[in-house]
Write a protein that holds these residues in place. Sequence first.
Motif, short mmCIF file in Angstrom:
data_model
loop_
_atom_site.label_atom_id
_atom_site.label_comp_id
_atom_site.label_asym_id
_atom_site.label_seq_id
_atom_site.Cartn_x
_atom_site.Cartn_y
_atom_site.Cartn_z
N ASN A 22 3.28 13.14 -16.14
CA ASN A 22 3.88 11.66 -16.92
C ASN A 22 5.33 11.75 -17.06
O ASN A 22 5.86 10.63 -17.52
CB ASN A 22 3.26 12.07 -18.17
CG ASN A 22 1.84 11.61 -18.18
OD1 ASN A 22 1.21 10.86 -17.17
ND2 ASN A 22 0.95 11.94 -19.01
N SER A 23 6.04 12.77 -16.75
CA SER A 23 7.63 12.58 -16.74
C SER A 23 8.26 11.46 -15.92
O SER A 23 9.31 11.12 -16.39
CB SER A 23 8.34 13.86 -16.72
OG SER A 23 8.28 14.27 -15.49
N HIS A 24 7.79 11.34 -14.77
CA HIS A 24 8.25 10.27 -13.64
C HIS A 24 7.17 9.30 -13.58
O HIS A 24 7.45 8.48 -12.61
CB HIS A 24 8.73 11.04 -12.55
CG HIS A 24 9.88 11.81 -12.58
ND1 HIS A 24 11.09 11.30 -12.78
CD2 HIS A 24 9.95 13.29 -12.83
CE1 HIS A 24 12.03 12.40 -12.98
NE2 HIS A 24 11.34 13.58 -13.08
N SER A 25 6.16 9.13 -14.42
CA SER A 25 5.07 8.00 -14.05
C SER A 25 5.69 6.65 -14.39
O SER A 25 6.47 6.38 -15.26
CB SER A 25 3.94 8.16 -14.78
OG SER A 25 4.13 8.28 -16.21
N THR A 26 5.15 5.83 -13.69
CA THR A 26 5.42 4.32 -14.24
C THR A 26 4.72 3.76 -15.21
O THR A 26 3.60 3.82 -15.63
CB THR A 26 4.92 3.37 -12.88
OG1 THR A 26 5.75 3.99 -11.84
CG2 THR A 26 5.53 2.01 -13.07
N VAL A 57 0.71 -1.35 0.07
CA VAL A 57 0.09 0.09 0.03
C VAL A 57 0.81 1.24 0.07
O VAL A 57 0.52 2.26 -0.60
CB VAL A 57 -0.97 -0.03 1.24
CG1 VAL A 57 -1.56 1.34 1.40
CG2 VAL A 57 -2.11 -1.09 1.08
N GLY A 58 1.93 1.12 0.57
CA GLY A 58 3.08 2.42 0.69
C GLY A 58 3.56 2.54 -0.62
O GLY A 58 3.63 3.68 -1.15
N ARG A 59 3.64 1.46 -1.12
CA ARG A 59 4.72 1.48 -2.77
C ARG A 59 3.68 2.01 -3.46
O ARG A 59 3.92 3.01 -4.28
CB ARG A 59 5.19 0.10 -2.86
CG ARG A 59 6.11 0.33 -4.23
CD ARG A 59 6.47 -1.13 -4.50
NE ARG A 59 6.99 -1.98 -3.04
CZ ARG A 59 6.75 -3.07 -2.71
NH1 ARG A 59 5.85 -3.66 -3.29
NH2 ARG A 59 7.25 -3.57 -1.77
N ASP A 60 2.44 1.57 -3.56
CA ASP A 60 1.57 2.28 -4.70
C ASP A 60 1.01 3.58 -4.28
O ASP A 60 0.54 4.39 -5.09
CB ASP A 60 0.17 1.18 -4.53
CG ASP A 60 0.52 0.01 -4.88
OD1 ASP A 60 1.33 -0.46 -5.76
OD2 ASP A 60 -0.36 -0.96 -4.94
N GLY A 61 0.94 3.84 -3.11
CA GLY A 61 0.48 5.30 -2.69
C GLY A 61 1.59 6.29 -2.90
O GLY A 61 1.18 7.53 -3.38
N GLY A 62 2.75 5.90 -2.81
CA GLY A 62 3.98 6.56 -3.32
C GLY A 62 4.09 6.81 -4.71
O GLY A 62 4.46 8.01 -5.20
N LYS A 63 3.49 5.74 -5.73
CA LYS A 63 3.43 6.02 -6.93
C LYS A 63 2.51 6.95 -7.47
O LYS A 63 2.67 7.80 -8.35
CB LYS A 63 3.51 4.74 -7.52
CG LYS A 63 4.48 3.79 -7.81
CD LYS A 63 4.10 2.48 -8.53
CE LYS A 63 5.43 1.55 -8.73
NZ LYS A 63 5.25 0.60 -9.19
N VAL A 64 1.18 6.94 -6.77
CA VAL A 64 0.10 7.74 -6.95
C VAL A 64 0.40 9.38 -6.71
O VAL A 64 0.44 10.32 -7.57
CB VAL A 64 -1.11 7.34 -6.26
CG1 VAL A 64 -2.24 8.50 -6.44
CG2 VAL A 64 -1.78 6.19 -6.80
N ILE A 65 1.19 9.47 -5.53
CA ILE A 65 1.51 10.91 -5.40
C ILE A 65 2.70 11.38 -6.32
O ILE A 65 2.83 12.55 -6.61
CB ILE A 65 2.27 10.83 -3.75
CG1 ILE A 65 0.87 10.53 -2.79
CG2 ILE A 65 2.92 12.36 -3.46
CD1 ILE A 65 1.48 10.44 -1.33
N SER A 66 3.75 10.57 -6.49
CA SER A 66 4.88 11.00 -7.52
C SER A 66 3.97 11.20 -8.98
O SER A 66 4.29 12.02 -9.60
CB SER A 66 5.55 9.70 -7.77
OG SER A 66 6.76 9.97 -8.78
N ASN A 67 3.15 10.42 -9.27
CA ASN A 67 2.52 10.74 -10.52
C ASN A 67 1.68 12.15 -10.48
O ASN A 67 1.62 12.64 -11.71
CB ASN A 67 1.60 9.55 -10.99
CG ASN A 67 2.52 8.36 -11.25
OD1 ASN A 67 3.63 8.36 -11.65
ND2 ASN A 67 1.70 7.40 -11.44
#
Length: 169
Positions: free
Chosen positions: A34-38, A19-29
Motif C-alpha cells: 500500500n505504500s505505492h498503491s494508487t 491494459v499495460g498501464r493497469d497491469g503495471g499498477k497491479v504488479i506494483s501494488n
Amino acid sequence: MSFINNLAKGFVRSVVNQVGRDGGKVISNKVYGNSHSTPIKIAGSNNIYTSDNLIEEKECVYIKFFWAILLSTLIPLIGSLIVIYRGYVNIKKNKTSMYKIEKQPVYSIDRRHTTGKRLNGYREIKVPFYIEIDEKQKAKNKFKSIGYFVISFSILIIYIISQNKYFNN
C-alpha cells in the motif's frame, strides 16, 4: 479504407496501452504494497471527515450587549421588549451550536463521463451540529440573559422617567 484501418490500429494501440498501464499498477501494488498503491477516490461519497472534533461557535457577548443597548436606546419600548425576549431565550436555551469541518467534492459538467460531471477536487465546508449544553455553557447563557435584562430594564426605566419629566412640566 485507409481511414478505417488507421482508426482500428489507434483503437487497438489504446487498448494495449491501457491494459499495460493497469497491469503495471497491479504488479506494483503487489510488490510494494500500500505504500505505492494508487489511491481510489469514490466520487459519489459525501462522508469524508477530516476531524471528529467538534468546534464551538465563537460569540462576542460584549458586542451583542452593545447592539442591545443601541436597539433599546433607539427604539425604547419595542427595542427593550426585543432585548427582554432575547434574555428569556438565552436563559431557556438547552442546546448550543457547534460545527465540524468536512470535505465536500466539487464537480464540473463534463459530458465525457457517464455521470455527466467530473470531480475537480474537494472544498472544506462547515457542517453545523446542535448538542446539549454543559454547566459552563449554562453559566455563559445566564450571564448573557442577566446582561440583557439589566440593559433592557434600565433603558425602560430611564425612558419612563424622562417621559414623566416632560409630562410633569
